[in-house]
Design a protein around this motif. Sequence first.
Motif, PDB file in Angstrom:
ATOM      1  N   MET A 174      41.591   7.756 -14.333  1.00  0.00           N
ATOM      2  CA  MET A 174      41.373   7.495 -15.757  1.00  0.00           C
ATOM      3  C   MET A 174      42.427   8.166 -16.619  1.00  0.00           C
ATOM      4  O   MET A 174      42.894   7.603 -17.622  1.00  0.00           O
ATOM      5  CB  MET A 174      39.962   7.929 -16.156  1.00  0.00           C
ATOM      6  N   LEU A 175      42.843   9.379 -16.240  1.00  0.00           N
ATOM      7  CA  LEU A 175      43.903  10.057 -16.983  1.00  0.00           C
ATOM      8  C   LEU A 175      45.245   9.344 -16.799  1.00  0.00           C
ATOM      9  O   LEU A 175      46.040   9.253 -17.741  1.00  0.00           O
ATOM     10  CB  LEU A 175      44.019  11.509 -16.519  1.00  0.00           C
ATOM     11  N   ALA A 176      45.492   8.823 -15.595  1.00  0.00           N
ATOM     12  CA  ALA A 176      46.741   8.088 -15.353  1.00  0.00           C
ATOM     13  C   ALA A 176      46.803   6.840 -16.224  1.00  0.00           C
ATOM     14  O   ALA A 176      47.856   6.511 -16.782  1.00  0.00           O
ATOM     15  CB  ALA A 176      46.838   7.711 -13.874  1.00  0.00           C
ATOM     16  N   LYS A 177      45.673   6.158 -16.346  1.00  0.00           N
ATOM     17  CA  LYS A 177      45.622   4.977 -17.209  1.00  0.00           C
ATOM     18  C   LYS A 177      45.958   5.357 -18.654  1.00  0.00           C
ATOM     19  O   LYS A 177      46.735   4.667 -19.333  1.00  0.00           O
ATOM     20  CB  LYS A 177      44.242   4.339 -17.156  1.00  0.00           C
ATOM     21  N   ALA A 178      45.368   6.452 -19.134  1.00  0.00           N
ATOM     22  CA  ALA A 178      45.630   6.881 -20.507  1.00  0.00           C
ATOM     23  C   ALA A 178      47.101   7.221 -20.703  1.00  0.00           C
ATOM     24  O   ALA A 178      47.701   6.878 -21.727  1.00  0.00           O
ATOM     25  CB  ALA A 178      44.754   8.084 -20.857  1.00  0.00           C
ATOM     26  N   ILE A 200      31.306   6.768 -26.172  1.00  0.00           N
ATOM     27  CA  ILE A 200      32.576   6.047 -26.045  1.00  0.00           C
ATOM     28  C   ILE A 200      32.361   4.554 -26.237  1.00  0.00           C
ATOM     29  O   ILE A 200      33.125   3.882 -26.943  1.00  0.00           O
ATOM     30  CB  ILE A 200      33.209   6.337 -24.666  1.00  0.00           C
ATOM     31  N   ASP A 201      31.296   4.039 -25.645  1.00  0.00           N
ATOM     32  CA  ASP A 201      30.985   2.616 -25.760  1.00  0.00           C
ATOM     33  C   ASP A 201      30.613   2.248 -27.195  1.00  0.00           C
ATOM     34  O   ASP A 201      31.062   1.228 -27.724  1.00  0.00           O
ATOM     35  CB  ASP A 201      29.842   2.271 -24.800  1.00  0.00           C
ATOM     36  N   ALA A 202      29.803   3.084 -27.840  1.00  0.00           N
ATOM     37  CA  ALA A 202      29.332   2.785 -29.199  1.00  0.00           C
ATOM     38  C   ALA A 202      30.467   2.841 -30.219  1.00  0.00           C
ATOM     39  O   ALA A 202      30.500   2.051 -31.163  1.00  0.00           O
ATOM     40  CB  ALA A 202      28.224   3.770 -29.590  1.00  0.00           C
ATOM     41  N   THR A 209      43.079   5.869 -32.459  1.00  0.00           N
ATOM     42  CA  THR A 209      42.531   6.121 -31.124  1.00  0.00           C
ATOM     43  C   THR A 209      42.200   7.589 -30.938  1.00  0.00           C
ATOM     44  O   THR A 209      41.151   7.944 -30.385  1.00  0.00           O
ATOM     45  CB  THR A 209      43.545   5.683 -30.047  1.00  0.00           C
ATOM     46  N   THR A 210      43.074   8.450 -31.424  1.00  0.00           N
ATOM     47  CA  THR A 210      42.871   9.891 -31.288  1.00  0.00           C
ATOM     48  C   THR A 210      41.635  10.349 -32.035  1.00  0.00           C
ATOM     49  O   THR A 210      40.788  11.081 -31.494  1.00  0.00           O
ATOM     50  CB  THR A 210      44.096  10.650 -31.821  1.00  0.00           C
ATOM     51  N   HIS A 211      41.484   9.948 -33.274  1.00  0.00           N
ATOM     52  CA  HIS A 211      40.358  10.416 -34.080  1.00  0.00           C
ATOM     53  C   HIS A 211      39.034   9.789 -33.639  1.00  0.00           C
ATOM     54  O   HIS A 211      37.981  10.410 -33.786  1.00  0.00           O
ATOM     55  CB  HIS A 211      40.633  10.149 -35.561  1.00  0.00           C
ATOM     56  N   THR A 212      39.085   8.594 -33.081  1.00  0.00           N
ATOM     57  CA  THR A 212      37.863   8.024 -32.516  1.00  0.00           C
ATOM     58  C   THR A 212      37.398   8.852 -31.322  1.00  0.00           C
ATOM     59  O   THR A 212      36.206   9.127 -31.162  1.00  0.00           O
ATOM     60  CB  THR A 212      38.093   6.570 -32.090  1.00  0.00           C
ATOM     61  N   GLY A 229      40.210   7.188 -21.490  1.00  0.00           N
ATOM     62  CA  GLY A 229      41.210   8.116 -20.989  1.00  0.00           C
ATOM     63  C   GLY A 229      41.607   9.157 -22.021  1.00  0.00           C
ATOM     64  O   GLY A 229      41.727  10.347 -21.705  1.00  0.00           O
ATOM     65  N   VAL A 230      41.809   8.723 -23.264  1.00  0.00           N
ATOM     66  CA  VAL A 230      42.159   9.672 -24.328  1.00  0.00           C
ATOM     67  C   VAL A 230      41.011  10.644 -24.573  1.00  0.00           C
ATOM     68  O   VAL A 230      41.218  11.853 -24.752  1.00  0.00           O
ATOM     69  CB  VAL A 230      42.520   8.909 -25.622  1.00  0.00           C
ATOM     70  N   THR A 231      39.780  10.125 -24.575  1.00  0.00           N
ATOM     71  CA  THR A 231      38.619  10.988 -24.767  1.00  0.00           C
ATOM     72  C   THR A 231      38.504  11.992 -23.633  1.00  0.00           C
ATOM     73  O   THR A 231      38.205  13.179 -23.863  1.00  0.00           O
ATOM     74  CB  THR A 231      37.328  10.150 -24.833  1.00  0.00           C
ATOM     75  N   LEU A 232      38.738  11.556 -22.415  1.00  0.00           N
ATOM     76  CA  LEU A 232      38.688  12.451 -21.264  1.00  0.00           C
ATOM     77  C   LEU A 232      39.739  13.542 -21.371  1.00  0.00           C
ATOM     78  O   LEU A 232      39.463  14.731 -21.122  1.00  0.00           O
ATOM     79  CB  LEU A 232      38.884  11.644 -19.980  1.00  0.00           C
ATOM     80  N   ALA A 233      40.951  13.163 -21.758  1.00  0.00           N
ATOM     81  CA  ALA A 233      42.025  14.150 -21.883  1.00  0.00           C
ATOM     82  C   ALA A 233      41.701  15.197 -22.945  1.00  0.00           C
ATOM     83  O   ALA A 233      41.831  16.406 -22.712  1.00  0.00           O
ATOM     84  CB  ALA A 233      43.344  13.439 -22.219  1.00  0.00           C
TER      85      ALA A 233
END
Length: 465
Positions: A261-265, A187-189, A400-403, A195-199
Motif C-alpha cells: 500500500m505504501l509502494a502504491k502511494a 477512508i471510505d467515507a 489528498t493530504t488534508h483529506t 496509501g497517503v493516509t497510511l503513510a
Amino acid sequence: MTRLSVEMLAADAPPPITSAGHAQLGIAVLVGIAVIVLLITKFKLHAFLALTIGSLALGAAAGAPLDKAITSFTTGLGTTVAGVGVLIALGAILGKLLADSGGADQIVDTILAKAGGRAMPWAMVLIASVIGLPLFFEVGIVLLIPVVLMVARRGHYSLMRIGIPALAGLSVMHGLIPPHPGPLVAIDALHANLGVTLAFGILVAIPTVIVAGPLFSKVAARWVDVQAPDRMLPQRPSEELERRPGFGATLSTVLLPVVLMLAKALVDIVVDDPANTTQRVFDIIGSPMIALLAAVIVGFFTLGRPAGFSKERLQQTVEKGLMPIAGILLIVGAGGGFKQTLIDSGVGQMILDVSKNWSIPAVLLAWLIAVVIRLATGSATVATVSAAGLVAPLAAGASTTHTALLVLAIGAGSLFFSFVNDAGFWLVKEYFGLSVGQTVKTWSIMETILSVVAGGLVLLLSVII
C-alpha cells in the motif's frame, strides 16, 4: 474548501429526505446520538441494534418519512460493508493464521530475547505494534496479555511498566492505521487515499506511541505499582506445535500489505499519470483488498506450511478466523447506515452551512466530534464511523493530504478516555487484576494521551503541509 466547491457539492448531492431546518436537524442529531448512547450504556444493547434504532430515531426527529429513513440506513449499511467487509475478513484470517501457526509467538520471543532491562518497555511497544497491524484490538489483547504477564513476572517488572507500552502499541494501530475497521471506514467515507493516509498514520503513530507508551509507563508504574496477578498467568490456548515459522518470514508476511500500500502511494506521487503502466500495476497490487489477499495467500506458505498445517488445518484456521467478525461487520455496517441517514437528512449540508464561517480548523472539528461520540458511546469504532459521516462534507474539495489528515483526526479523537462504557476498559481491568480507579489512572489516561498527542500532531501537519 472554497465556497464554489461547497456550492458544487450541494448541486451534485441528491435532495435531502426531509425539509427540516438547521435547528431541527441539530436536535435530530442529538436525539439520534442520545438514543444510541442510552441503549448501549443503560440497556446494554448490542451496538448494531443501538445504531439501527438510533438511525431511525434520527430520521424521525428530522421529520423524514420512515420508508426513506429505512432506505437511507440500508443503503449506507450495504455500501459500507461492500467497501470494507472483505478487508475486515481478510485481516481476520491473517490474524488467526498468525496466532495459530505460532508466528506471533516467534516475533515475540525473538524480540524479547534481544531486549532486557530498560529496553523492555520499548520492545513491548515494538511487539504490540507489529502484532497489532493485522489484528483487531480485542484479539491483540488476548494474544499479547499472556506475554505481558509472563515478562513482568519473570523479569520482576512492574506490570504497568510492561503493560502500558503494549496496550499503547495495540491501541494506536487500532485508531490510526489501516487495515483496521475504523480507519478503513473513515477512508471510505471521506474518499481518502489509503496509501497517503497510511503513510501519515505511521508518521503520527510513532511519536504518539512513544509518549503514551514507554514514557507514560514510568508515571503509571508509580501511580499503580502492581505485579502480574497469579490467577491470570495463562497457558497457551492453542496446541503445542513441533515447528513454527521463522522470524523473518513471519515479519515479512505481516508487513507485506503495508509495504504494497505504501509502494502504491509512492508511485502515485512520483509518476502521477493514471495511463502509465507502472502506476496502473501498483494501483492494483497496492489496493487494500489485493494487498491483504496477497498477505493471506503468502501466509499459507510462510506461516502455515512451516507449522506443518495440512490443507484441512488451513481451512479450519480460515473458518475460525471469520467466525468472530460477524459482530464487527454488523457494527461497522450499522455505523455506515447511521452515517448515510445523517447525510440524506441534510445534516452534512447543515454542518457545511454552519461551519463555513468558523475559524476552527477542520481537523480540530473532526477530532472534537469523534471525542464527543467516543465519550458518549464508549466505542472507538462507533465514534469513527459516526464522526466520519458528520465530517465527510468537510472533505469535499480538500487536497489528498488534508483529506488523509481528516481521517487521522477522527481516528485520534476516537481513542479519547476509555471508561466503563468501553469493553476495552473491562478487558484491561480484568486481565491486569486492577480496580476501576487503577484502570482509570493507567489505561484511561494512556488512551487520552494517545488521542491528544495524535490529534495535536495531525493539527500541526495540517498547518505546515
